[in-house]
Write an enzyme that holds these catalytic residues in place. Sequence first.
Site, PDB file in Angstrom:
ATOM      1  N   ASP A  46       0.837  -1.207   0.000  1.00  0.00           N
ATOM      2  CA  ASP A  46       0.000   0.000   0.000  1.00  0.00           C
ATOM      3  C   ASP A  46       0.868   1.252   0.000  1.00  0.00           C
ATOM      4  OD1 ASP A  46      -3.066  -0.883   0.829  1.00  0.00           O
ATOM      5  OD2 ASP A  46      -1.570  -2.239   1.646  1.00  0.00           O
ATOM      6  N   GLU A  71      -5.020   7.435  -0.635  1.00  0.00           N
ATOM      7  CA  GLU A  71      -5.540   6.826   0.596  1.00  0.00           C
ATOM      8  C   GLU A  71      -4.559   6.848   1.762  1.00  0.00           C
ATOM      9  OE1 GLU A  71      -7.745   2.764   2.169  1.00  0.00           O
ATOM     10  OE2 GLU A  71      -6.883   2.806   0.165  1.00  0.00           O
ATOM     11  N   ASP A 134      -5.959   4.972  -5.461  1.00  0.00           N
ATOM     12  CA  ASP A 134      -6.035   3.926  -4.451  1.00  0.00           C
ATOM     13  C   ASP A 134      -4.859   2.995  -4.729  1.00  0.00           C
ATOM     14  OD1 ASP A 134      -6.596   1.931  -2.618  1.00  0.00           O
ATOM     15  OD2 ASP A 134      -8.752   2.134  -2.863  1.00  0.00           O
ATOM     16  N   ILE A 136      -3.528   0.303  -3.279  1.00  0.00           N
ATOM     17  CA  ILE A 136      -3.940  -1.109  -3.277  1.00  0.00           C
ATOM     18  C   ILE A 136      -5.409  -1.128  -2.903  1.00  0.00           C
ATOM     19  CG2 ILE A 136      -3.688  -3.414  -2.276  1.00  0.00           C
ATOM     20  CD1 ILE A 136      -1.292  -2.739  -3.904  1.00  0.00           C
ATOM     21  N   ASP A 137      -6.271  -1.242  -3.883  1.00  0.00           N
ATOM     22  CA  ASP A 137      -7.702  -1.298  -3.627  1.00  0.00           C
ATOM     23  C   ASP A 137      -8.082  -2.758  -3.420  1.00  0.00           C
ATOM     24  OD1 ASP A 137     -10.335  -0.435  -3.387  1.00  0.00           O
ATOM     25  OD2 ASP A 137     -10.739  -0.810  -5.502  1.00  0.00           O
ATOM     26  N   THR A 139      -7.375  -4.411  -0.134  1.00  0.00           N
ATOM     27  CA  THR A 139      -6.230  -4.953   0.614  1.00  0.00           C
ATOM     28  C   THR A 139      -6.538  -6.324   1.200  1.00  0.00           C
ATOM     29  OG1 THR A 139      -5.428  -2.723   1.122  1.00  0.00           O
ATOM     30  CG2 THR A 139      -4.619  -4.509   2.506  1.00  0.00           C
ATOM     31  N   SER A 255     -12.322  -5.264  -4.566  1.00  0.00           N
ATOM     32  CA  SER A 255     -11.739  -4.107  -5.244  1.00  0.00           C
ATOM     33  C   SER A 255     -12.511  -3.620  -6.462  1.00  0.00           C
ATOM     34  CB  SER A 255     -10.289  -4.398  -5.651  1.00  0.00           C
ATOM     35  OG  SER A 255     -10.226  -5.140  -6.864  1.00  0.00           O
ATOM     36  N   LYS A 258     -14.216  -5.233  -9.991  1.00  0.00           N
ATOM     37  CA  LYS A 258     -15.613  -5.433 -10.389  1.00  0.00           C
ATOM     38  C   LYS A 258     -15.988  -4.479 -11.518  1.00  0.00           C
ATOM     39  CE  LYS A 258     -16.942  -4.911  -6.074  1.00  0.00           C
ATOM     40  NZ  LYS A 258     -15.663  -5.085  -5.341  1.00  0.00           N
ATOM     41  N   ARG A 272     -23.614  -1.825  -4.880  1.00  0.00           N
ATOM     42  CA  ARG A 272     -22.837  -1.515  -3.675  1.00  0.00           C
ATOM     43  C   ARG A 272     -23.687  -0.641  -2.743  1.00  0.00           C
ATOM     44  NH1 ARG A 272     -17.542  -1.441  -1.674  1.00  0.00           N
ATOM     45  NH2 ARG A 272     -17.079   0.308  -0.301  1.00  0.00           N
ATOM     46  N   ASP A 284     -11.990   5.001  -4.259  1.00  0.00           N
ATOM     47  CA  ASP A 284     -12.568   3.660  -4.419  1.00  0.00           C
ATOM     48  C   ASP A 284     -13.412   3.524  -5.676  1.00  0.00           C
ATOM     49  OD1 ASP A 284     -11.537   2.367  -2.137  1.00  0.00           O
ATOM     50  OD2 ASP A 284     -13.023   3.360  -0.861  1.00  0.00           O
TER      51      ASP A 284
END
Length: 347
Positions: A46, A71, A134, A136-137, A139, A255, A258, A272, A284
Site C-alpha cells: 500500500d 488513501e 487507491d 492497493i484497492d 487490501t 476491489s 468489479k 454496492r 474507491d
Amino acid sequence: MSYEKELAAAKKAVSLAARLSQEVQRTLLQSQVWKKSDRSPVTAADYGSQAVVSLVLERELQPDKLSLVAEEETGDLRKKGSELFLEGVTTLVKDTLASEESYTGSPLSTDDVLNAIDCGKSEGGSSGSHWVLDPIDGTRGFVRGEQYAVGLALLVEGKVVLGVMACPNLPLASAICVTDKSSQEDVGCLFFATTGSGTYVQSLKGNSLPQKVRVSSNENLDEAKFLESYHKPIPIHGTIAKKLGIKALPVRLDSQAKYAALSRGDAEIYLRFTLNGYRECIWDHAAGSIITTEAGGVVCDATGKSLDFSKGKYLAHKTGIIVTTMKLKPWILKAVRESIEEENLYF
C-alpha cells in the site's frame, strides 16, 4: 483534450506500482500485515505503491505541479518502532524504480519515500486538476492472494477525465468463476480510458496490443450476472436480485476489479449498498467509473444520478451505488426503489 501525456504517465506509474505489489504478494506473511488506526489492514505494498505512483507522476509530468488525492498517510510509518518496516518499503520502491531503465541510478532515501507518500494529501475539489489514487484497492483480497487493483484517475474541474487500473490477478479472459487464485497463465490486466475515447485493456505484462472493450449487450435479466464486494452479504442486494428475476448467485470480487469485469461484459450489474453513515471515498470509484462509462456502462446512485467527485475526498451521492448497462438501468432503478420502500431502509 486528448490527455496523451497524462495517460502515458499514468500507465507507467500504475504498471510499476502493480509490479511492486506483485512482488510483495508473492512473499507476504500474515505477520507483515499491519492494522491502521481505523483497524483496516495495510501492507508494505500500500505504502510502496503510493510512493511509486507519486514519484513517477511527478517526474513524467514536470514541470506541472502534482496534486494527488490518495488513501495512505505516513503517521504510522513515522512512529518509533517502524524503522525496519520503513526501510523495507524504501527498498521495495528503489528496486521497483530501478527495474525501469529510465529510473536507474536515482538515489532515494526513506525521507524521499515518506515525502512521496505524503504528496497524496490533496483534498481534491471542483477546480483545477487532481490525481486520485487507491494504491492497493482491496487490501483484504490482496492479503488472501486474490483480487485487488491499483486504481488511478485524473479529475479536471471536478470531472473524471482519465482512468487507469491494474488488476494483477484478473484473467485476460472472463473473471466470472475465477474469484480466487487463478490457475490460468494469462493473468494480469491493465485497463485504461480517457473521456470520449473508449475503454481498452491489455496484458499487464505488456506483451499484447490494447483491445477495446464494451459492456454486455445482454438484455435478459434472468440471464444476468451481478457482482458485489467480498464482505458480509448485504440483504437488499438479494431483494433487488429477486425482483429482477436474476437466478444466478452473486459473484464476489474484491476491489474495483468489479468495474473492470463489468466494463468488458463479464457481468451486467454491480451493486454496492453500505450501512448507514458509511462515506464512500473517491479513490474507491474514480478509476472504475470512467473505465465503465467509456465502455458504454452507467455508474449512478439509487436515484439514477451520476456520482459527484467534485466535493473533496468523499463522494457526494445518495443511497448506494449502481453499475450496469444503459439497457438494464431503468429496470434496476425500479427494483432498487421498490426494495428500499418495502424494507423501509435508509442508507
